[in-house]
Motif scaffolding. Structure first.
Motif, PDB file in Angstrom:
ATOM      1  N   ARG A 106       0.799  -1.238   0.000  1.00  0.00           N
ATOM      2  CA  ARG A 106       0.000   0.000   0.000  1.00  0.00           C
ATOM      3  C   ARG A 106       0.822   1.272   0.000  1.00  0.00           C
ATOM      4  O   ARG A 106       0.412   2.278  -0.590  1.00  0.00           O
ATOM      5  N   PHE A 107       1.942   1.250   0.669  1.00  0.00           N
ATOM      6  CA  PHE A 107       2.718   2.476   0.844  1.00  0.00           C
ATOM      7  C   PHE A 107       4.172   2.259   0.428  1.00  0.00           C
ATOM      8  O   PHE A 107       5.083   2.237   1.272  1.00  0.00           O
ATOM      9  N   PRO A 108       4.421   2.082  -0.864  1.00  0.00           N
ATOM     10  CA  PRO A 108       5.802   1.872  -1.307  1.00  0.00           C
ATOM     11  C   PRO A 108       6.677   3.069  -0.973  1.00  0.00           C
ATOM     12  O   PRO A 108       6.289   4.217  -1.226  1.00  0.00           O
ATOM     13  N   PRO A 109       7.829   2.847  -0.381  1.00  0.00           N
ATOM     14  CA  PRO A 109       8.693   3.950   0.067  1.00  0.00           C
ATOM     15  C   PRO A 109       9.129   4.906  -1.037  1.00  0.00           C
ATOM     16  O   PRO A 109       9.450   6.056  -0.761  1.00  0.00           O
ATOM     17  N   GLU A 110       9.128   4.434  -2.299  1.00  0.00           N
ATOM     18  CA  GLU A 110       9.519   5.342  -3.375  1.00  0.00           C
ATOM     19  C   GLU A 110       8.444   6.390  -3.651  1.00  0.00           C
ATOM     20  O   GLU A 110       8.702   7.384  -4.337  1.00  0.00           O
ATOM     21  N   LYS A 111       7.263   6.192  -3.111  1.00  0.00           N
ATOM     22  CA  LYS A 111       6.172   7.150  -3.307  1.00  0.00           C
ATOM     23  C   LYS A 111       5.720   7.811  -2.006  1.00  0.00           C
ATOM     24  O   LYS A 111       4.948   8.771  -2.053  1.00  0.00           O
ATOM     25  N   TRP A 112       6.174   7.268  -0.872  1.00  0.00           N
ATOM     26  CA  TRP A 112       5.716   7.774   0.413  1.00  0.00           C
ATOM     27  C   TRP A 112       6.892   8.037   1.345  1.00  0.00           C
ATOM     28  O   TRP A 112       7.862   7.290   1.360  1.00  0.00           O
ATOM     29  N   ASN A 113       6.791   9.110   2.101  1.00  0.00           N
ATOM     30  CA  ASN A 113       7.696   9.327   3.220  1.00  0.00           C
ATOM     31  C   ASN A 113       7.142   8.523   4.395  1.00  0.00           C
ATOM     32  O   ASN A 113       6.000   8.730   4.806  1.00  0.00           O
ATOM     33  N   VAL A 114       7.933   7.612   4.908  1.00  0.00           N
ATOM     34  CA  VAL A 114       7.433   6.646   5.888  1.00  0.00           C
ATOM     35  C   VAL A 114       7.958   6.958   7.286  1.00  0.00           C
ATOM     36  O   VAL A 114       9.168   7.103   7.496  1.00  0.00           O
ATOM     37  N   TYR A 115       7.034   7.036   8.237  1.00  0.00           N
ATOM     38  CA  TYR A 115       7.355   7.246   9.642  1.00  0.00           C
ATOM     39  C   TYR A 115       6.779   6.101  10.465  1.00  0.00           C
ATOM     40  O   TYR A 115       5.611   5.743  10.292  1.00  0.00           O
ATOM     41  N   VAL A 116       7.586   5.548  11.332  1.00  0.00           N
ATOM     42  CA  VAL A 116       7.147   4.459  12.201  1.00  0.00           C
ATOM     43  C   VAL A 116       7.319   4.906  13.649  1.00  0.00           C
ATOM     44  O   VAL A 116       8.428   5.237  14.080  1.00  0.00           O
ATOM     45  N   ILE A 117       6.217   4.918  14.394  1.00  0.00           N
ATOM     46  CA  ILE A 117       6.245   5.275  15.807  1.00  0.00           C
ATOM     47  C   ILE A 117       5.725   4.074  16.590  1.00  0.00           C
ATOM     48  O   ILE A 117       4.563   3.672  16.430  1.00  0.00           O
ATOM     49  N   TYR A 118       6.583   3.504  17.424  1.00  0.00           N
ATOM     50  CA  TYR A 118       6.222   2.288  18.144  1.00  0.00           C
ATOM     51  C   TYR A 118       6.233   2.529  19.650  1.00  0.00           C
ATOM     52  O   TYR A 118       7.189   3.095  20.199  1.00  0.00           O
ATOM     53  N   PHE A 119       5.168   2.074  20.314  1.00  0.00           N
ATOM     54  CA  PHE A 119       5.021   2.254  21.756  1.00  0.00           C
ATOM     55  C   PHE A 119       5.030   0.896  22.461  1.00  0.00           C
ATOM     56  O   PHE A 119       4.356  -0.040  22.033  1.00  0.00           O
ATOM     57  N   THR A 120       5.769   0.829  23.562  1.00  0.00           N
ATOM     58  CA  THR A 120       5.884  -0.403  24.316  1.00  0.00           C
ATOM     59  C   THR A 120       6.182  -0.077  25.777  1.00  0.00           C
ATOM     60  O   THR A 120       6.585   1.047  26.096  1.00  0.00           O
ATOM     61  N   ASP A 121       5.982  -1.062  26.653  1.00  0.00           N
ATOM     62  CA  ASP A 121       6.465  -0.892  28.026  1.00  0.00           C
ATOM     63  C   ASP A 121       7.752  -1.674  28.240  1.00  0.00           C
ATOM     64  O   ASP A 121       8.220  -1.824  29.363  1.00  0.00           O
ATOM     65  N   GLY A 122       8.308  -2.177  27.139  1.00  0.00           N
ATOM     66  CA  GLY A 122       9.616  -2.829  27.196  1.00  0.00           C
ATOM     67  C   GLY A 122       9.587  -4.325  27.374  1.00  0.00           C
ATOM     68  O   GLY A 122      10.603  -4.997  27.188  1.00  0.00           O
ATOM     69  N   GLU A 123       8.423  -4.885  27.729  1.00  0.00           N
ATOM     70  CA  GLU A 123       8.334  -6.327  27.937  1.00  0.00           C
ATOM     71  C   GLU A 123       8.102  -7.026  26.604  1.00  0.00           C
ATOM     72  O   GLU A 123       7.284  -6.589  25.798  1.00  0.00           O
ATOM     73  N   ASN A 124       8.823  -8.127  26.420  1.00  0.00           N
ATOM     74  CA  ASN A 124       8.729  -8.856  25.150  1.00  0.00           C
ATOM     75  C   ASN A 124       9.067 -10.312  25.401  1.00  0.00           C
ATOM     76  O   ASN A 124       9.721 -10.653  26.391  1.00  0.00           O
ATOM     77  N   TRP A 125       8.604 -11.195  24.490  1.00  0.00           N
ATOM     78  CA  TRP A 125       8.965 -12.596  24.613  1.00  0.00           C
ATOM     79  C   TRP A 125      10.472 -12.756  24.442  1.00  0.00           C
ATOM     80  O   TRP A 125      11.132 -12.007  23.715  1.00  0.00           O
ATOM     81  N   GLU A 126      11.010 -13.751  25.101  1.00  0.00           N
ATOM     82  CA  GLU A 126      12.439 -14.024  25.021  1.00  0.00           C
ATOM     83  C   GLU A 126      12.854 -14.235  23.566  1.00  0.00           C
ATOM     84  O   GLU A 126      12.169 -14.909  22.807  1.00  0.00           O
ATOM     85  N   ASN A 127      13.972 -13.640  23.208  1.00  0.00           N
ATOM     86  CA  ASN A 127      14.572 -13.736  21.867  1.00  0.00           C
ATOM     87  C   ASN A 127      13.876 -12.869  20.814  1.00  0.00           C
ATOM     88  O   ASN A 127      14.416 -12.705  19.720  1.00  0.00           O
TER      89      ASN A 127
END
Length: 239
Positions: A106-127
């Motif tokens: 949907r949003f090929p980088p050659e046509k779109w300026n891409v911004y990714v904002i990710y929110f977490t509390d830092g907990e994640n599955w191992e590995n």
């Protein structure tokens, strides 16, 4: 008959002029696991609103794509992104994998300026921290994604968190990318950065302190601490 002299001939050539795209897409992604309580989700809502408002100043067309995940990621509408509170476990990389697919379809980088904002509390599955970081290094490079911002909100501790892994394995690496920035929100004098101490409970942050920390975190992401951040939104930065 008039015959042209070869040396007088002129050949027209087209000259390609690259015009920066006025299209931008913001991928807002967040952890929706059970550890993301009401206080953390409210902070996500406030930060997303201000970041969205800031970036939209610099493009004619801005699309927003909202990604919610626990062990699996899915695209949701804005209301569900902000309101839906609890899920199961946590696989942070699932959000990046879904974003990568959206960029293909949907949003090929050659046509779109891409911004990714990710929110977490830092907990994640191992590995999975390793998988998360590998996707950033291989698929979210500077020539593909304008900006990757990771906000870690009220973690139980810094040691072993997603932010620690990204900081040590991406931002402190020899060839650190300029388009990746991390920040965190923790109360003053928090023991969360003490490896021997487990957290403090998110309810301990006061409303006044919370608002100040949100502002600091947004400046960390969109401010002008390094050259990459001055490029993220049309050369403008927060003061």
């Amino acid at each position: 008959m008039i015959m042209p002299i070869n040396s007088d001939r002129r050949y027209r050539r087209y000259k390609e002029i690259k015009v920066p795209s006025s299209n931008a897409v913001i991928f807002f992604a967040r952890d929706g696991s059970a550890s993301m309580d009401q206080t953390k989700c409210d902070i996500v809502s406030d930060m997303s609103w201000w970041i969205d408002l800031w970036i939209r100043q610099f493009y004619k067309r801005v699309e927003r794509c909202y990604i919610w995940h626990d062990t699996e990621a899915s695209e949701v509408d804005e209301k569900r992104f902000y309101k839906y509170r609890y899920g199961g476990g946590t696989t942070c990389s699932s959000a990046l994998k879904l974003i990568s697919k959206q960029m293909e379809n949907r949003f090929p980088p050659e046509k779109w300026n891409v911004y990714v904002i990710y929110f977490t509390d830092g907990e994640n599955w191992e590995n999975d921290n390793e998988v998360f970081s590998k996707i950033i290094k291989e698929q979210f490079t500077e020539d593909i994604v304008n900006f990757v911002g990771i906000a870690q909100i009220l973690p139980w501790r810094y040691k072993g968190s997603l932010k620690e892994y990204v900081d040590e394995n991406i931002l402190l690496s020899e060839n650190a990318p300029s388009n990746v920035v991390t920040t965190d929100i923790m109360p003053n004098n928090s023991p969360a950065d003490d490896p021997s101490s487990w957290g403090f409970g998110s309810s301990e942050i006061s409303e006044e302190e919370r608002d100040a920390k949100i502002r600091e975190a947004i400046i960390d992401l969109l401010g002008n601490k390094n050259s990459s951040q001055s490029q993220t939104v049309g050369g403008n930065s927060l003061a």
